[in-house]
Scaffold this motif. Structure first.
Motif, short mmCIF file in Angstrom:
data_model
loop_
_atom_site.label_atom_id
_atom_site.label_comp_id
_atom_site.label_asym_id
_atom_site.label_seq_id
_atom_site.Cartn_x
_atom_site.Cartn_y
_atom_site.Cartn_z
N VAL B 13 0.67 -0.81 -0.38
CA VAL B 13 0.07 0.26 0.14
C VAL B 13 0.47 1.53 0.11
CG1 VAL B 13 -1.42 1.46 1.93
CG2 VAL B 13 -1.59 -1.27 1.16
N LEU B 14 1.61 1.13 0.85
CA LEU B 14 2.97 2.18 1.01
C LEU B 14 3.61 2.36 -0.52
CD1 LEU B 14 4.32 4.49 2.80
CD2 LEU B 14 5.86 2.59 2.42
N THR B 15 4.14 1.43 -1.49
CA THR B 15 4.78 2.07 -2.08
C THR B 15 4.06 2.46 -3.90
OG1 THR B 15 6.12 0.23 -1.65
CG2 THR B 15 6.35 0.70 -4.08
N THR B 16 2.57 1.58 -3.39
CA THR B 16 1.65 1.85 -4.34
C THR B 16 0.90 2.90 -4.15
OG1 THR B 16 0.98 -0.30 -4.31
CG2 THR B 16 -0.60 1.43 -5.39
N PHE B 17 0.56 3.96 -2.97
CA PHE B 17 0.24 5.20 -3.09
C PHE B 17 1.39 6.17 -3.34
CE2 PHE B 17 0.97 8.70 0.08
CZ PHE B 17 0.09 9.61 -0.58
N ALA B 18 2.82 6.06 -3.39
CA ALA B 18 3.90 6.67 -3.00
C ALA B 18 4.19 6.37 -4.38
CB ALA B 18 5.47 5.65 -2.46
N SER B 30 8.92 17.27 -5.13
CA SER B 30 8.74 16.40 -3.57
C SER B 30 8.66 14.75 -4.43
CB SER B 30 7.52 16.85 -3.21
OG SER B 30 6.44 17.15 -3.99
N ALA B 31 7.91 15.06 -5.75
CA ALA B 31 8.21 14.15 -6.39
C ALA B 31 8.60 12.89 -6.51
CB ALA B 31 7.45 14.08 -7.62
N ALA B 32 9.83 13.27 -6.24
CA ALA B 32 10.93 12.77 -6.60
C ALA B 32 11.81 12.47 -4.64
CB ALA B 32 12.61 13.74 -6.63
N MET B 33 11.19 13.25 -4.23
CA MET B 33 10.91 12.43 -3.17
C MET B 33 10.46 10.86 -2.38
SD MET B 33 13.36 14.28 -1.06
CE MET B 33 14.76 14.81 -2.03
N TRP B 34 9.05 10.73 -3.22
CA TRP B 34 8.40 10.29 -3.09
C TRP B 34 8.91 8.92 -3.98
CZ3 TRP B 34 4.50 9.50 0.54
CH2 TRP B 34 4.34 10.09 1.19
N VAL B 37 10.87 6.79 -1.46
CA VAL B 37 9.41 6.57 -0.90
C VAL B 37 9.51 5.02 -1.64
CG1 VAL B 37 7.32 6.11 0.88
CG2 VAL B 37 9.10 8.44 0.59
N ALA B 38 8.90 5.16 -3.03
CA ALA B 38 8.84 4.11 -3.83
C ALA B 38 9.79 2.98 -3.95
CB ALA B 38 7.78 4.31 -5.41
N LEU B 39 10.72 3.40 -4.06
CA LEU B 39 11.53 2.38 -4.67
C LEU B 39 12.39 1.97 -2.76
CD1 LEU B 39 14.69 5.23 -6.59
CD2 LEU B 39 12.65 3.32 -7.19
N PHE B 40 12.30 2.82 -1.87
CA PHE B 40 12.59 2.38 -0.80
C PHE B 40 11.38 0.87 -0.20
CE2 PHE B 40 13.37 1.32 4.14
CZ PHE B 40 14.95 1.51 3.79
#
Lengths: 102, 168
Positions: B13-18, B30-34, B37-40
């Motif tokens: 859920v976290l990755t899909t949201f990111a 902020s897109a790059a920061m998210w 998160v998605a890559l993590f």
């Protein structure tokens, strides 16, 4: 335990989101970020298939490492192109760079 | 419900949201920061799949190198991004329909094709995966040719990006 399909559906979701980004974003850097999302989804698929296959080999991990190398070179060349385009046009919106469009 | 399912659901859920924020946020930084998160989240998925070496490489290569490179490029091209906010093109509904169709088609396929409801086999505890992977990458009976091709590709990309970005 988690069935294989859950990982595949998760990767499909990330891949589709990346596809939407590639098709819909204006900024070239945003398009490159979406391509990174798609490549990550492919890696999740490869590792999931490796983990759930009964074969004892490590082919899935080797493929993932090759994908890492390809995506690193893709992003390096892509961002160099973005910087070069920005120098020439002072603009990195994919809609305004339409020299090759007819 | 056991613990690994909960962790998987949280990570998914976290990755899909990111990922959704990455493709919809107008502010590129902020897109790059998210994106980080998605890559993590993907790295956490690799840990769940017991590919720990791949998880470490994911963090080092994607978050340590690629994400930083993307942030640098956003900073360098900031003037263009500030002049007009980077939204979606006029054709975004078509793109949304296409990606939704791809997602639902793939989901239908995964849920109907036999074999996708299987559970993970038990990994061989004796196997030292990192050393086996390293030997496989350089052994002639393994994957030495793709490995060398990847290194040539990286060299070509290195030289190519220097040439392309060179200020004349």
């Amino acid at each position: 335990m988690i069935p294989l399909a859950w990982y595949l559906i998760f990767a499909a979701a990330v891949f589709s989101i990346g596809l939407y980004g590639v098709l819909a974003r204006k900024n070239i850097v945003a398009i490159l970020m979406s391509i990174e999302l798609m490549l990550t989804a492919i890696n999740i698929n490869l590792i999931a298939f490796w983990r759930y296959s009964l074969d004892q080999g490590l082919a899935g991990q080797v493929f993932t490492i090759i994908v890492f190398a390809v995506s690193a070179s893709e992003v390096a060349v892509g961002l160099a192109l973005v910087i070069s385009i920005y120098r020439r046009f002072k603009e990195i919106s994919a809609e305004d760079i339409n020299l090759l469009k007819w | 419900m056991n613990f690994s399912i909960l962790i998987f659901l949280f990570v998914a859920v976290l990755t899909t949201f990111a990922a959704l924020v990455v493709v919809t946020n107008k502010n590129l930084v902020s897109a790059a920061m998210w994106l980080i998160v998605a890559l993590f989240g993907a790295a956490l998925t690799f840990v769940l799949l017991e590919a720990t070496y791949i998880a470490v490489v994911q963090v080092v290569v994607y978050i340590g190198a690629i994400a930083v490179l993307i942030v640098f490029t956003i900073m360098l091209t900031r003037r263009s991004a500030e002049k007009e906010p980077s939204g979606a093109t006029k054709q975004w509904p078509i793109a949304a329909v296409l990606s939704l169709a791809l997602f639902s088609g793939l989901t239908y396929f995964y849920l109907t094709v036999p074999g996708t409801d299987r559970l993970a086999p038990v990994l061989d505890k004796e196997l030292n995966m990192v050393s086996a992977l390293g030997q496989l990458l350089v052994s002639p009976s393994g994957y030495v040719l793709p490995f060398e091709l990847a290194s040539v590709l990286l060299l070509a990309a290195l030289i190519g990006s220097i040439v392309v970005a060179w200020r004349k």
